[in-house]
Design a protein around this motif. Structure first.
Motif, PDB file in Angstrom:
ATOM      1  N   SER A 157      -4.314  -4.323 -10.912  1.00  0.00           N
ATOM      2  CA  SER A 157      -4.938  -4.031  -9.620  1.00  0.00           C
ATOM      3  C   SER A 157      -5.597  -2.650  -9.587  1.00  0.00           C
ATOM      4  O   SER A 157      -6.304  -2.335  -8.649  1.00  0.00           O
ATOM      5  N   CYS A 158      -5.382  -1.838 -10.613  1.00  0.00           N
ATOM      6  CA  CYS A 158      -5.980  -0.502 -10.617  1.00  0.00           C
ATOM      7  C   CYS A 158      -7.451  -0.540 -11.024  1.00  0.00           C
ATOM      8  O   CYS A 158      -8.165   0.440 -10.858  1.00  0.00           O
ATOM      9  N   GLY A 159      -7.906  -1.684 -11.571  1.00  0.00           N
ATOM     10  CA  GLY A 159      -9.323  -1.824 -11.910  1.00  0.00           C
ATOM     11  C   GLY A 159      -9.656  -1.462 -13.343  1.00  0.00           C
ATOM     12  O   GLY A 159     -10.828  -1.331 -13.697  1.00  0.00           O
ATOM     13  N   SER A 160      -8.663  -1.300 -14.207  1.00  0.00           N
ATOM     14  CA  SER A 160      -8.935  -0.909 -15.594  1.00  0.00           C
ATOM     15  C   SER A 160      -9.456  -2.076 -16.430  1.00  0.00           C
ATOM     16  O   SER A 160     -10.043  -1.859 -17.483  1.00  0.00           O
ATOM     17  N   GLY A 161      -9.206  -3.310 -15.983  1.00  0.00           N
ATOM     18  CA  GLY A 161      -9.650  -4.468 -16.734  1.00  0.00           C
ATOM     19  C   GLY A 161      -8.605  -4.971 -17.708  1.00  0.00           C
ATOM     20  O   GLY A 161      -8.779  -6.017 -18.328  1.00  0.00           O
ATOM     21  N   LYS A 162      -7.512  -4.234 -17.873  1.00  0.00           N
ATOM     22  CA  LYS A 162      -6.436  -4.659 -18.769  1.00  0.00           C
ATOM     23  C   LYS A 162      -5.494  -5.604 -18.022  1.00  0.00           C
ATOM     24  O   LYS A 162      -5.539  -5.714 -16.818  1.00  0.00           O
ATOM     25  N   LYS A 205       8.853  -7.658  20.816  1.00  0.00           N
ATOM     26  CA  LYS A 205       9.503  -8.307  19.684  1.00  0.00           C
ATOM     27  C   LYS A 205       9.013  -7.677  18.388  1.00  0.00           C
ATOM     28  O   LYS A 205       7.824  -7.369  18.251  1.00  0.00           O
ATOM     29  N   PRO A 206       9.903  -7.481  17.418  1.00  0.00           N
ATOM     30  CA  PRO A 206       9.448  -6.935  16.143  1.00  0.00           C
ATOM     31  C   PRO A 206       8.601  -7.956  15.386  1.00  0.00           C
ATOM     32  O   PRO A 206       8.888  -9.150  15.407  1.00  0.00           O
ATOM     33  N   LYS A 207       7.571  -7.489  14.745  1.00  0.00           N
ATOM     34  CA  LYS A 207       6.687  -8.356  13.971  1.00  0.00           C
ATOM     35  C   LYS A 207       7.281  -8.588  12.592  1.00  0.00           C
ATOM     36  O   LYS A 207       7.999  -7.747  12.055  1.00  0.00           O
ATOM     37  N   THR A 208       6.967  -9.715  12.004  1.00  0.00           N
ATOM     38  CA  THR A 208       7.424 -10.047  10.661  1.00  0.00           C
ATOM     39  C   THR A 208       6.675  -9.196   9.649  1.00  0.00           C
ATOM     40  O   THR A 208       5.447  -9.087   9.694  1.00  0.00           O
ATOM     41  N   ILE A 209       7.417  -8.603   8.723  1.00  0.00           N
ATOM     42  CA  ILE A 209       6.814  -7.758   7.701  1.00  0.00           C
ATOM     43  C   ILE A 209       6.456  -8.627   6.505  1.00  0.00           C
ATOM     44  O   ILE A 209       7.291  -9.370   5.983  1.00  0.00           O
ATOM     45  N   VAL A 210       5.211  -8.538   6.070  1.00  0.00           N
ATOM     46  CA  VAL A 210       4.741  -9.310   4.922  1.00  0.00           C
ATOM     47  C   VAL A 210       4.382  -8.324   3.819  1.00  0.00           C
ATOM     48  O   VAL A 210       3.560  -7.431   4.016  1.00  0.00           O
ATOM     49  N   PHE A 211       5.017  -8.466   2.668  1.00  0.00           N
ATOM     50  CA  PHE A 211       4.748  -7.603   1.537  1.00  0.00           C
ATOM     51  C   PHE A 211       3.689  -8.226   0.643  1.00  0.00           C
ATOM     52  O   PHE A 211       3.583  -9.445   0.550  1.00  0.00           O
ATOM     53  N   GLU A 212       2.903  -7.373  -0.029  1.00  0.00           N
ATOM     54  CA  GLU A 212       1.929  -7.890  -0.977  1.00  0.00           C
ATOM     55  C   GLU A 212       2.656  -8.428  -2.193  1.00  0.00           C
ATOM     56  O   GLU A 212       3.656  -7.876  -2.629  1.00  0.00           O
ATOM     57  N   LYS A 213       2.120  -9.501  -2.730  1.00  0.00           N
ATOM     58  CA  LYS A 213       2.720 -10.114  -3.897  1.00  0.00           C
ATOM     59  C   LYS A 213       2.428  -9.238  -5.116  1.00  0.00           C
ATOM     60  O   LYS A 213       1.305  -8.796  -5.327  1.00  0.00           O
ATOM     61  N   THR A 214       3.469  -8.982  -5.916  1.00  0.00           N
ATOM     62  CA  THR A 214       3.247  -8.213  -7.133  1.00  0.00           C
ATOM     63  C   THR A 214       2.545  -9.104  -8.147  1.00  0.00           C
ATOM     64  O   THR A 214       2.833 -10.301  -8.233  1.00  0.00           O
ATOM     65  N   PRO A 215       1.639  -8.556  -8.913  1.00  0.00           N
ATOM     66  CA  PRO A 215       0.913  -9.398  -9.867  1.00  0.00           C
ATOM     67  C   PRO A 215       1.827  -9.862 -11.004  1.00  0.00           C
ATOM     68  O   PRO A 215       2.798  -9.191 -11.366  1.00  0.00           O
ATOM     69  N   LYS A 223       0.637  -6.211 -17.621  1.00  0.00           N
ATOM     70  CA  LYS A 223       1.767  -5.845 -18.488  1.00  0.00           C
ATOM     71  C   LYS A 223       1.397  -4.714 -19.455  1.00  0.00           C
ATOM     72  O   LYS A 223       2.267  -3.989 -19.902  1.00  0.00           O
ATOM     73  N   LYS A 224       0.113  -4.561 -19.768  1.00  0.00           N
ATOM     74  CA  LYS A 224      -0.315  -3.493 -20.703  1.00  0.00           C
ATOM     75  C   LYS A 224      -0.691  -2.209 -19.973  1.00  0.00           C
ATOM     76  O   LYS A 224      -0.760  -1.155 -20.605  1.00  0.00           O
ATOM     77  N   CYS A 225      -0.925  -2.311 -18.661  1.00  0.00           N
ATOM     78  CA  CYS A 225      -1.448  -1.150 -17.945  1.00  0.00           C
ATOM     79  C   CYS A 225      -0.390  -0.484 -17.041  1.00  0.00           C
ATOM     80  O   CYS A 225       0.117   0.572 -17.385  1.00  0.00           O
ATOM     81  N   CYS A 226      -0.058  -1.082 -15.936  1.00  0.00           N
ATOM     82  CA  CYS A 226       0.781  -0.430 -14.930  1.00  0.00           C
ATOM     83  C   CYS A 226       2.211  -0.965 -14.830  1.00  0.00           C
ATOM     84  O   CYS A 226       2.976  -0.499 -13.987  1.00  0.00           O
ATOM     85  N   ALA A 227       2.591  -1.910 -15.664  1.00  0.00           N
ATOM     86  CA  ALA A 227       3.933  -2.498 -15.554  1.00  0.00           C
ATOM     87  C   ALA A 227       5.006  -1.582 -16.056  1.00  0.00           C
ATOM     88  O   ALA A 227       4.935  -0.745 -16.836  1.00  0.00           O
TER      89      ALA A 227
END
Length: 110
Positions: free
Chosen positions: A98-103, A81-91, A106-110
């Motif tokens: 999530s890159c670790g810059s501390g910002k 049986k195929p397993k259910t795919i779970v995506f990570e929640k976008t911040p 919305k100011k960093c990777c958006a």
């Protein structure tokens, strides 16, 4: 539900509501109600399939027929049986990035 909503005898309505059956029930493949059909070519292959069916607790009708082509598609779909795919929640916009810059995200990777 009020008495005034139903037009007719109340006793009939109550009996009708109490009786009935579940028409939306799913019948799972590989059970007593819906056994899996498998066609194999030899007795040795039948023994292999029986061991596989016993291991996974599946009900199957195994037919040995050398004239027909082997057909184990239903069994393969029940076992793999195929397993259910779970995506990570976008911040969210104001969460830390999530890159670790501390910002903020919305100011960093958006």
């Amino acid at each position: 539900m009020s008495k005034c909503f139903f037009k007719g005898r109340i006793e009939t309505r109550l009996n009708h509501v109490m009786s009935g059956y579940n028409v939306n029930r799913d019948v799972k493949a590989g059970t007593e109600e819906a056994p899996v059909s498998v066609v194999v070519n030899s007795e040795a292959r039948k023994a292999e399939i029986e061991a596989l069916v016993a291991e996974h607790a599946i009900v199957a009708n195994i037919v040995v027929d050398a004239a027909q082509e082997e057909n184990t598609v239903e069994l393969d779909t029940v076992i793999n049986k195929p397993k259910t795919i779970v995506f990570e929640k976008t911040p969210n916009r104001n969460d830390p990035c999530s890159c670790g810059s501390g910002k903020k995200y919305k100011k960093c990777c958006a």
